[in-house]
Design a protein around this motif. Sequence first.
Motif, PDB file in Angstrom:
ATOM      1  N   LYS A   2      -8.797   6.897 -12.516  1.00 44.28           N
ATOM      2  CA  LYS A   2      -9.934   6.041 -12.033  1.00 44.28           C
ATOM      3  C   LYS A   2      -9.356   4.978 -11.331  1.00 44.28           C
ATOM      4  CE  LYS A   2     -12.629   8.858 -14.383  1.00 44.28           C
ATOM      5  NZ  LYS A   2     -13.630   9.900 -13.473  1.00 44.28           N
ATOM      6  N   THR A   3      -8.318   4.603 -11.476  1.00 47.75           N
ATOM      7  CA  THR A   3      -7.805   3.341 -10.848  1.00 47.75           C
ATOM      8  C   THR A   3      -6.240   3.300 -10.586  1.00 47.75           C
ATOM      9  OG1 THR A   3      -9.419   2.054 -12.164  1.00 47.75           O
ATOM     10  CG2 THR A   3      -7.553   0.757 -11.304  1.00 47.75           C
ATOM     11  N   LEU A   4      -6.077   2.911  -9.188  1.00 36.94           N
ATOM     12  CA  LEU A   4      -4.768   2.554  -8.587  1.00 36.94           C
ATOM     13  C   LEU A   4      -4.437   1.190  -8.464  1.00 36.94           C
ATOM     14  CD1 LEU A   4      -4.771   5.169  -5.775  1.00 36.94           C
ATOM     15  CD2 LEU A   4      -3.892   5.673  -8.152  1.00 36.94           C
ATOM     16  N   VAL A   5      -3.647   0.690  -9.368  1.00 33.10           N
ATOM     17  CA  VAL A   5      -3.234  -0.650  -9.401  1.00 33.10           C
ATOM     18  C   VAL A   5      -2.041  -0.776  -8.285  1.00 33.10           C
ATOM     19  CG1 VAL A   5      -2.294  -2.772 -10.364  1.00 33.10           C
ATOM     20  CG2 VAL A   5      -3.699  -0.964 -11.673  1.00 33.10           C
ATOM     21  N   ALA A   6      -2.564  -1.191  -7.112  1.00 34.99           N
ATOM     22  CA  ALA A   6      -1.755  -1.247  -5.961  1.00 34.99           C
ATOM     23  C   ALA A   6      -0.979  -2.363  -5.923  1.00 34.99           C
ATOM     24  CB  ALA A   6      -2.716  -1.163  -4.721  1.00 34.99           C
ATOM     25  N   PHE A  59      -7.407   8.112 -16.334  1.00 34.56           N
ATOM     26  CA  PHE A  59      -6.124   7.468 -15.929  1.00 34.56           C
ATOM     27  C   PHE A  59      -6.023   6.379 -15.405  1.00 34.56           C
ATOM     28  CE2 PHE A  59      -4.893  12.254 -16.441  1.00 34.56           C
ATOM     29  CZ  PHE A  59      -3.788  12.305 -17.354  1.00 34.56           C
ATOM     30  N   ILE A  60      -5.291   5.410 -15.563  1.00 35.40           N
ATOM     31  CA  ILE A  60      -5.077   4.251 -14.905  1.00 35.40           C
ATOM     32  C   ILE A  60      -3.578   4.333 -14.525  1.00 35.40           C
ATOM     33  CG2 ILE A  60      -5.283   1.747 -14.838  1.00 35.40           C
ATOM     34  CD1 ILE A  60      -7.407   1.968 -16.718  1.00 35.40           C
ATOM     35  N   ASP A  61      -3.301   4.314 -13.211  1.00 33.69           N
ATOM     36  CA  ASP A  61      -1.949   4.281 -12.660  1.00 33.69           C
ATOM     37  C   ASP A  61      -1.608   2.758 -12.555  1.00 33.69           C
ATOM     38  OD1 ASP A  61       0.415   4.262 -11.171  1.00 33.69           O
ATOM     39  OD2 ASP A  61      -0.243   5.953  -9.796  1.00 33.69           O
ATOM     40  N   CYS A  62      -0.741   2.129 -13.229  1.00 38.15           N
ATOM     41  CA  CYS A  62      -0.593   0.664 -13.373  1.00 38.15           C
ATOM     42  C   CYS A  62       0.349   0.192 -12.465  1.00 38.15           C
ATOM     43  CB  CYS A  62      -0.363   0.369 -14.768  1.00 38.15           C
ATOM     44  SG  CYS A  62      -1.479   0.519 -15.851  1.00 38.15           S
ATOM     45  N   HIS A  63       1.230   1.103 -11.661  1.00 37.80           N
ATOM     46  CA  HIS A  63       1.828   0.780 -10.642  1.00 37.80           C
ATOM     47  C   HIS A  63       2.184   1.544  -9.624  1.00 37.80           C
ATOM     48  CE1 HIS A  63       5.800  -1.825  -9.599  1.00 37.80           C
ATOM     49  NE2 HIS A  63       5.965  -1.094  -8.930  1.00 37.80           N
ATOM     50  N   CYS A  64       1.526   1.504  -8.564  1.00 36.13           N
ATOM     51  CA  CYS A  64       1.837   2.412  -7.422  1.00 36.13           C
ATOM     52  C   CYS A  64       1.736   1.784  -6.030  1.00 36.13           C
ATOM     53  CB  CYS A  64       0.744   3.506  -7.400  1.00 36.13           C
ATOM     54  SG  CYS A  64      -0.833   3.164  -7.007  1.00 36.13           S
ATOM     55  N   HIS A  65       2.440   2.361  -5.022  1.00 31.75           N
ATOM     56  CA  HIS A  65       2.417   1.826  -3.683  1.00 31.75           C
ATOM     57  C   HIS A  65       1.542   2.810  -2.829  1.00 31.75           C
ATOM     58  CE1 HIS A  65       5.917  -0.857  -4.634  1.00 31.75           C
ATOM     59  NE2 HIS A  65       6.203   0.242  -5.670  1.00 31.75           N
ATOM     60  N   ILE A  66       0.240   2.794  -2.930  1.00 30.37           N
ATOM     61  CA  ILE A  66      -0.359   3.503  -2.055  1.00 30.37           C
ATOM     62  C   ILE A  66      -0.573   3.163  -0.679  1.00 30.37           C
ATOM     63  CG2 ILE A  66      -2.694   2.110  -2.615  1.00 30.37           C
ATOM     64  CD1 ILE A  66      -2.224   6.017  -2.529  1.00 30.37           C
ATOM     65  N   SER A  67      -0.259   1.814  -0.365  1.00 32.63           N
ATOM     66  CA  SER A  67      -0.206   1.060   0.940  1.00 32.63           C
ATOM     67  C   SER A  67       1.157   1.682   1.726  1.00 32.63           C
ATOM     68  CB  SER A  67      -0.362  -0.358   0.793  1.00 32.63           C
ATOM     69  OG  SER A  67       0.804  -0.733   0.193  1.00 32.63           O
ATOM     70  N   ALA A  73      -7.122  -1.212  -6.916  1.00 26.28           N
ATOM     71  CA  ALA A  73      -7.457  -2.510  -7.280  1.00 26.28           C
ATOM     72  C   ALA A  73      -5.838  -3.246  -6.859  1.00 26.28           C
ATOM     73  CB  ALA A  73      -7.059  -2.610  -8.878  1.00 26.28           C
ATOM     74  N   PRO A  74      -6.127  -4.276  -6.081  1.00 24.71           N
ATOM     75  CA  PRO A  74      -4.924  -4.824  -5.370  1.00 24.71           C
ATOM     76  C   PRO A  74      -4.100  -6.122  -6.215  1.00 24.71           C
ATOM     77  CG  PRO A  74      -7.180  -5.732  -4.609  1.00 24.71           C
ATOM     78  CD  PRO A  74      -7.523  -4.723  -5.427  1.00 24.71           C
TER      79      PRO A  74
END
Length: 280
Positions: free
Chosen positions: A34-38, A5-13, A61-62
């Motif tokens: 596999k990837t968090l687009v942060a 999975f690629i999470d294309c929009h998240c606010h992990i910060s 991935a920032p």
Amino acid sequence: MEYGFIDCHCHISAREFEKDLEDVIQRTKEAGVKTLVAVTEEVGEFDRVLQLQDRYPDLVAPCFGLHPLQEGGQRSVNPQDLDAALPLVYKHRERLVAIGEIGLDFTPWCAPSHQDREDQMSVFIKQLSVAKELQLPVLLVSCFLPRNVHSRSAAKVTIATMREQGISRALLHNFAGKPSVALEGVKAGFFFSFPPAVCRNHQRDKLIKQIPLENICLETDSPALGLDKLERNEPCNIALCCQHIADIKGLSTQTVQIVTAQNALRLFPKVQTHMQHISL
């Protein structure tokens, strides 16, 4: 190639994750993400996102961007915010996979004056310009333009503005516009993503059904927009929207997972190499 999975929009910060971040990351990986687009919303988040990439270089991935609303929605973004952000965008350009979260919010209580709306539009257009210059995609907030401000829908204005600015790669997250407007975005080559909140009801089923799977990505928008409004959302919940989209389209979850991951890699080519962290 094995796709997760690629999470294309998240606010992990987000501050909501500070107390148990390690547990959140563990659940994220166990869920096959596999990837968090942060994405970011304010300049104050930029450094936190980079720190998270340093801490989890194989996952985070920032992105840098200014949301149309600042200080927790208390005021509209303005050129001074942009002046503070741009030097950091250029300084860390090699580490960024996109410009976002950006957009427009002209709801009266958020942008009561003409100047507020002018500032939002100028900052939006400038961020689009920077994305184009740096050859980065853009991540769009769900935009709002009430009818008494503009006769066309927010999505239509946003898509038209991006096309006018020559944007070719964009993700409209948590899209809730009309299917006819979405298809205009499809024609422009844009992508649309949907969080677990779409599973709460069937309001967007028709919209999701009409958008080709080749133009859909997955997102969580965590910690917001989860299945339960009263509970914190997490990246591990991304399988929920995958299943929902699969059910609507009559496809297997594996097909949706693979195709949406392929879409994300087309949208964010730097995600393919984000594990090769670059220190400036």
